[in-house]
Design a protein around this motif. Structure first.
Motif, mmCIF file in Angstrom:
data_model
loop_
_atom_site.group_PDB
_atom_site.id
_atom_site.type_symbol
_atom_site.label_atom_id
_atom_site.label_comp_id
_atom_site.label_asym_id
_atom_site.label_seq_id
_atom_site.Cartn_x
_atom_site.Cartn_y
_atom_site.Cartn_z
ATOM 1 N N MET C 27 2.604 33.554 20.521
ATOM 2 C CA MET C 27 4.049 32.578 20.528
ATOM 3 C C MET C 27 5.288 33.107 21.276
ATOM 4 O O MET C 27 5.360 32.027 21.907
ATOM 5 N N MET C 80 3.661 37.962 14.855
ATOM 6 C CA MET C 80 4.400 38.314 15.790
ATOM 7 C C MET C 80 5.135 38.999 15.444
ATOM 8 O O MET C 80 5.592 39.415 16.652
ATOM 9 N N GLY C 81 5.614 39.636 14.221
ATOM 10 C CA GLY C 81 6.487 40.531 14.495
ATOM 11 C C GLY C 81 8.333 39.983 14.798
ATOM 12 O O GLY C 81 8.419 38.251 14.461
ATOM 13 N N SER C 82 9.066 40.560 14.082
ATOM 14 C CA SER C 82 10.647 39.874 14.163
ATOM 15 C C SER C 82 10.765 39.527 15.132
ATOM 16 O O SER C 82 12.191 39.021 15.507
ATOM 17 N N ARG C 83 10.283 40.136 17.256
ATOM 18 C CA ARG C 83 11.526 39.830 18.038
ATOM 19 C C ARG C 83 10.349 39.762 19.032
ATOM 20 O O ARG C 83 9.352 40.427 19.004
ATOM 21 N N PHE C 84 10.755 39.420 20.119
ATOM 22 C CA PHE C 84 9.638 39.204 21.187
ATOM 23 C C PHE C 84 9.488 40.852 22.236
ATOM 24 O O PHE C 84 10.542 41.573 21.600
ATOM 25 N N GLY D 77 9.119 38.866 6.828
ATOM 26 C CA GLY D 77 8.637 38.851 7.664
ATOM 27 C C GLY D 77 8.356 38.208 8.458
ATOM 28 O O GLY D 77 8.077 37.516 9.511
ATOM 29 N N ALA D 78 9.350 37.303 8.552
ATOM 30 C CA ALA D 78 10.006 36.066 9.539
ATOM 31 C C ALA D 78 10.658 36.242 10.750
ATOM 32 O O ALA D 78 11.104 37.427 11.028
ATOM 33 N N ASN D 79 9.484 35.829 11.597
ATOM 34 C CA ASN D 79 10.481 35.418 13.312
ATOM 35 C C ASN D 79 12.107 35.413 13.239
ATOM 36 O O ASN D 79 12.235 33.931 13.078
ATOM 37 N N LYS D 80 12.972 36.724 13.291
ATOM 38 C CA LYS D 80 14.428 35.790 12.841
ATOM 39 C C LYS D 80 14.794 34.967 13.839
ATOM 40 O O LYS D 80 15.798 34.292 13.604
ATOM 41 N N PHE D 81 14.254 35.358 15.170
ATOM 42 C CA PHE D 81 15.108 34.559 16.029
ATOM 43 C C PHE D 81 14.835 32.847 16.312
ATOM 44 O O PHE D 81 15.551 31.903 16.491
ATOM 45 N N LEU D 82 13.187 32.821 15.773
ATOM 46 C CA LEU D 82 13.200 31.473 15.769
ATOM 47 C C LEU D 82 13.246 30.707 15.261
ATOM 48 O O LEU D 82 13.297 29.381 14.471
ATOM 49 N N TRP D 143 6.159 28.048 11.984
ATOM 50 C CA TRP D 143 5.789 29.158 12.198
ATOM 51 C C TRP D 143 6.462 30.007 11.499
ATOM 52 O O TRP D 143 5.761 31.127 11.207
#
Lengths: 493, 170, 189, 345
Positions: C27, C80-84, D77-82, D143
């Motif tokens: 992603m 995916m985890g919470s950040r890149f 567990g959410a991707n905070k940025f997206l 997502w």
């Protein structure tokens, strides 16, 4: 014994008893209004009529079962159409002038007339005549009020005074439809047994002023118990409403002690049973609700286990303890107090107030200690309040245990006790006495189970009629806990 | 096994668009019809004699409460919602309720109390609203339950009519 | 002004491209690629190629990346985890370094070639530029002068599609019988 | 007044237009949220919201205040940025596309001011490019939420967008071929000059039907709102969203609807041209445009409360097996027709 036949069944009957007793003994239901097993039968209401077979060749007769003695070979039937019809007609006649105020009547729910009318009566009255108008609220002294309209003139009340108290006070006045119950010369009733009239009245004509409109009887939960007002220990039924308040005390048949009766003193002794609860969070000023320990600001609420530890230490460090229990202590509590006295090497004693003036020939013994005999048999010594106070004044420490023990010793006398006295009290109520160091709450005698032994050596049973307040534990358990803690503390330290 | 035979569709139906247009025309026509919903607080629900709302106590024309606190409703109540404490009164009926509480949170509006009452003192009113901010506020006391007889007259007449019909069949 | 913008955009594009390779999760790669496409399309705009810029967004960002996303979500490749998070694992190991070197070499060659072409273009008359930008001009170029390469590229695409279908079909053979799943159920057609 | 306007610098006019058009767009979106509920209510014999303001007209305002003050939740567990980016991605592209719609021409004295933010030669390309991006909001939001419903909603959104975007583009291509320009203004002008709206030409009619169907799918509206689909997906890609972020998704959807309605009016119904009266005053032209766009907005709601939702495989079949072949054939025939009538240069 005589052999008779009731509803086709061969039974044996006592020839000295009326036929109705023979029927009731066999479990055969015969209604009765004027008849009462404790009173002389007069046969005035005629509701107890049964059919008795005649001699061979003769027609059967309908007789009043309360006035007919049992004779050999009698053939009795209570369930025939003839008996039913006769009783129904009789009932209709009784109801002719009876007002339809069951919704208001206090007797509703335990009324013989209501029950029988419901079972056997007809739905409608046939009479077109107006009902007689009489006095609805006629006071007969301090205890009883008479509703003349409801009265069916069974004369049970009249006979109660002539047969039981042997002091006639009531009579049937007037003739025919003008007959009413009245006292002689309109004088108010007197004596300590007036309350029984409300019990024996088969309808709602005589009702108790104290109980009047207080509760519907079907809402009362009835608990078998024993009266604590004198050493007679009458069998009673404690009737409480919504597990909160004792509303009524009524005698319960006990052939050996009180038969059907009880005195008004016991009947109206509701206040000592249903004590006003102290406001939440308050220890004193009424009922004790938690253990209390003397602090800087007088008696203060405490955890009961901590208070017991403190009491054990205090008693152990002040040997020579007096152990005095209340005359209301049950046998179980007395046993526990006995063990405590042994642990403290003390002589067990109980407060024994002087006899009062209520003594009479019928039931009241005048002795205000309901368990005197039991305590004496367990080896307790009787101690007059004055002597007890004198002994307390010189004692290093003391345990006072049991319902109303402080009250019986006298608050005025207790207030004069020296401050150095280490006093532990177990009582229902406690005031902030200077010498009182630790106080524990106990249940009243309607809030606990136990046994008393009456003046004749008969055992009376106590049952829990009301739940005690949340943190109040049984006295015998508290005393046993104190004894156990004392044996763990080194003596004389 | 049941085999459901599908209906053979006509060409117009298979093309789908005509049917879509038919549907659109239907909804468009309905668009102009009068709303059938009710604006509730402004337009209250219609009530009539059969409406079995909340139980209320009758206050007779002389200003006295008809209840004699006989406790029949208390006994009849299947939800134990009613609590009555009686007391003496100087009025001819001798007895009146000193405390009459209906816990409206327990009340199931069954109407047994109305049926049980020997004194025509409690009737199911046409009141339906029941709301409060506290539980204690929904334990209705005597003052909250009192209603003048005239306010309940319709229901009273209905109950009498009903009972008379029942009696005549006996 | 525009040259500063160009360098910034170029940097964004390059960072995005690096992110595609280095991002730990697929992603992250897709998002990085998206950034690159945007930067590129703005660069096209700066250069005056409006059509190219729009087509870039429309085709790559609007369609192809969506397809990628679709596939990635369908495959559900782990959390995916919470950040890149970046992973430099692809750059470790001999082969990877070799591949990287070759890629960089290609990029350099491409850059040089581009530089030379640009130099050549600036020397040419400027009147050509708007002709390519306009729709008609583009169409004329594409279906006129560059018709053959265009068709060739189309054939290449077709070949790729055929290859993919063949590969996919071969893998699925034997697993299922007839492919009739879509025929079940309600559509009355 | 006229003299004043003539002297106003160009950039002030531009700012005024931007403010007017974007304000109008957001206002329309807000009103649509009310209209949606009102129209559905009327179709179902109900009253609809009528408590806030006269006829419930202030309801969108109340909703907005509520959205602002509600708590924002981000699932664990959410991707905070997206998760934070997605609502913006959903709202911004669809709002930007309004820029190239020619709403009309304001005439002040001699001066003619085109009433649109930008007049691009590649207007349609611009719209399609940005329109294609609006799906990212749904996909990434779905997502990033770390929820199965959201993920499925996102998946469906992507599949659906790809499928119908083809049809959409091909049906627009027909108009482009007929008009010979990618500029929306030119398309309007072409229709006005022909005296015939595109929808009344045979190819235009087919394209119109396809475009309308595809625009429903593109904006995630009934009967194709599989990305949300309450019965199965609880709310689809925005299940986990709350407060203003949720509101942004809605704003995006309604803005997309508005733009699609405008585009439909422009491409097939002559935009701001008044029927049978080519010399109509300029304000009637703008009114005509608004009426046409309004009709299509109403159509969006109308269809929603009429048709049941498709099944997903039916949606895909309709997209790939029916709409796309027809659109392709249409493009082919139009191409041939344009080529052989040799109208172009």
């Amino acid at each position: 014994m005589t052999k008779i036949q009731i509803n086709g069944r061969e039974v044996e009957a006592d020839p000295k008893q009326p036929l109705i007793r023979a029927c009731h003994d066999q479990g055969v239901d015969v209604p009765m209004y004027c008849y009462h097993p404790g009173l002389a039968p007069v046969g005035s209401c005629r509701i107890c009529q049964v059919e008795v077979a005649g001699a061979p060749g003769q027609p059967s007769r309908v007789v009043a079962a309360c006035r007919t003695p049992v004779s050999e070979g009698m053939v009795v039937s209570t369930d025939t159409p003839k008996a039913h019809d006769t009783r129904r007609e009789c009932l209709e006649f009784l109801l002719k002038n009876h007002p339809l105020d069951c919704p208001i009547c206090d007797k509703a729910g335990e009324c013989d007339l209501q029950d029988y009318a419901f079972n056997e009566g007809q739905g409608k009255g046939r009479s077109s005549e107006p009902r007689r108008k009489l006095e609805k609220r006629k006071s007969l002294g301090d205890v009883i009020v008479l509703d003349e309209e409801r009265c069916i003139l069974c004369s049970r009340c009249v006979r109660f005074f002539t047969d039981v108290t042997k002091k006639a006070q009531l009579t049937v006045e007037g003739l025919g439809s003008h007959s009413v119950i009245n006292t002689y010369m309109d004088k108010p009733l007197e004596g300590n047994y007036q309350g029984n009239l409300a019990d024996i009245c088969p309808v709602g004509a005589l009702t108790s002023k104290k109980f009047r409109f207080q509760a519907r009887v079907w809402n009362l939960s009835k608990t078998l118990s024993t009266c604590g007002e004198c050493s007679r220990g009458c069998s009673i039924s404690v009737e409480s409403l919504r597990a909160k308040q004792v509303k009524r005390i009524r005698p319960r048949y006990n052939a050996a002690v009180n038969q059907w009766w009880m005195c008004d003193t016991g009947r109206h002794a509701l206040a000592p049973l249903t004590r006003a609860l102290a406001p939440e969070g308050e220890v004193l000023g009424g009922r004790l609700r938690t253990a209390a320990v003397r602090g800087y600001n007088g008696l203060e609420c405490s955890d009961d286990v901590a208070a017991l530890d403190l009491a054990a230490d205090m008693l152990a460090s002040h040997p020579g303890t007096l152990v005095i229990v209340s005359p209301f202590a049950t046998q179980e509590e007395a046993k526990a107090a006995l063990a405590l006295a042994q642990a403290l090497k003390a002589t067990p004693q109980f407060v024994s107030p002087a006899p009062n003036a209520l003594k009479d020939d019928l039931l009241h013994t005048g002795d205000p200690c309901p368990n005197r005999r039991g305590l004496l048999e367990l080896g307790f010594g009787a101690l007059a309040p004055a002597d007890a106070l004198a002994a307390l004044a010189v004692a290093p420490s003391a345990v006072l245990a049991g319902e109303r023990v402080l009250e019986l010793l006298g608050h005025a006398g207790l207030a004069l006790l020296p401050k150095k006295l280490r006093l532990v009290a177990f009582d229902v109520e406690a005031s902030d006495l200077a010498s009182l160091d630790i106080a524990f709450p106990v249940p009243t005698h309607v809030e606990k189970s136990g046994h008393w032994i009456n003046v004749d050596g008969r055992v009376g049973v106590l049952n829990v009629a009301l739940p005690p307040p949340a943190l109040v534990r049984r006295l015998d358990l508290q005393l046993a806990a104190l004894t156990a803690k004392l044996s763990a503390v080194p003596q004389g330290s | 096994m049941v085999v459901v035979q599908r209906k053979e569709l006509t060409l117009a139906e298979r093309l789908y668009l005509p049917e879509v247009l038919r549907g659109l025309s239907l909804t468009f026509r309905k668009f102009f019809e009068k709303p059938i919903t009710r604006q509730y607080p402004e337009q209250p629900l219609p009530t009539d004699e059969v409406t079995r709302g909340q139980p209320r106590l009758v206050v007779k024309d002389d200003g006295n409460i008809a209840c004699v606190s006989c406790g029949m409703c208390e006994v009849a109540c299947p939800a134990y919602a009613i609590t009555i404490d009686g007391g003496e009164t100087d009025r001819g009926i001798e007895r009146e309720p000193k405390r009459f509480e209906i816990d409206m949170l327990r009340c199931i509006l069954c109407g047994f109390c109305e049926e049980a009452c020997p004194k025509d003192a409690i009737f199911m009113s046409n009141e339906l609203e029941l709301a409060d901010f506290t539980r204690a506020g929904l334990v209705y006391d005597l003052e909250k339950l009192k209603r003048p007889k005239s306010a309940l007259q319709e229901r009273i007449d209905y109950v009498y009519r009903l009972n008379n019909r029942w009696r005549s069949k006996q | 002004m525009s040259s500063i913008l160009f360098y910034v955009l170029a940097l964004v594009a390059l960072l995005g491209a690096a992110g595609v390779i280095l991002a730990k999760s697929p992603m992250g790669s897709v998002i990085s690629l998206l950034g690159t496409f945007f930067a590129l399309s703005v660069i096209y705009l700066l250069a005056g190629f409006q059509f190219l810029a729009a087509a870039q967004i429309l085709v790559y960002a609007g369609a192809i990346l969506v397809l990628f996303l679709f596939v990635i979500m369908l495959l559900n490749l782990g959390a995916m985890g919470s950040r890149f998070e970046l992973s430099f694992a692809p750059l470790q190991g001999g082969r990877a370094r070799l591949a990287g070197a070759i890629a960089v070499a290609f990029a350099l060659v491409g850059l040089i070639a581009a530089q030379r072409t640009t130099l050549a273009a600036t020397s040419a008359p400027a009147a050509d530029a708007p002709a390519i930008d306009g729709l008609e001009g583009l169409a004329l170029e594409l279906f006129g002068r560059y018709s053959l390469p265009f068709q060739a590229v189309s054939v290449l695409l077709l070949a790729t599609m055929v290859a993919v279908i063949v590969l996919a079909k071969r893998q699925r053979e034997g697993e299922h019988g007839g492919e009739r799943g879509g025929e079940r159920g309600g559509d009355p057609r | 007044m006229e003299a004043f306007l003539a002297d106003v610098p160009e950039w002030i006019l531009w700012v005024a237009k931007v403010a007017l058009i974007f304000g109008g767009l957001i206002g329309t979106a807000a009103l649509m949220s009310l209209a949606e509920r009102k129209v559905s209510a009327w179709m179902q014999f109900r009253h609809g919201p009528n408590r806030v303001g006269p006829f419930g007209l202030l309801q969108p305002l109340a909703d907005g205040i509520k959205f602002i003050f509600k708590e924002e939740l981000i699932p664990e567990g959410a991707n905070k940025f997206l998760f934070r980016l997605a609502p913006a991605l959903a709202a911004i592209p669809s709002m930007m596309t309004i820029a190239v719609i020619p709403i009309g021409t304001i005439v002040v004295g001699e001066k003619k001011i085109p009433f649109s933010i930008a007049q691009l030669d590649l207007g349609i390309m611009y719209m399609l490019a940005l329109g294609g991006l609006s799906v990212y909001g749904a996909i990434l939001g779905g997502w990033a939420s770390n929820s199965k419903y959201s993920l499925l909603g996102g998946l469906r959104a992507s599949a659906q967008m790809i499928s119908y975007e083809l049809t959409l583009i091909l049906s627009i291509l027909v108009i482009v071929a007929l008009s010979g320009s990618l500029d929306l203004g030119a398309i309007v002008t072409a229709q006005r000059e022909n005296g015939l709206w595109n929808v009344f030409t045979p190819f235009g009619a087919v394209a119109f039907v396809l475009f309308t169907i595809a625009s429903f799918a593109e904006t995630n509206r009934h009967p194709f709102d599989f990305a949300e689909c309450e019965p199965e997906l609880v709310g689809g890609f925005h299940t986990e969203y709350s407060a203003m972020r949720f509101a942004l998704f809605f704003l995006g959807e309604y803005c997309a609807m508005t733009v699609m309605a405008c585009l439909n009016a422009t491409l097939f119904f002559g935009g701001p041209s008044v029927p049978l009266w080519p010399e109509a005053p300029w304000f009637l032209g703008i009114l005509a445009f608004l009426l046409k766009a309004g009709f299509f907005l109403f159509l969006f709601i109308w269809v929603r409360w009429t048709l049941p939702r498709f099944r997903f495989d039916q949606l895909m079949r309709l997209g790939w097996k029916v709409a796309l072949p027809i659109a392709l054939a249409n493009v082919l025939v139009v191409g041939a027709w344009v080529a052989f009538t040799a109208k172009g240069s």
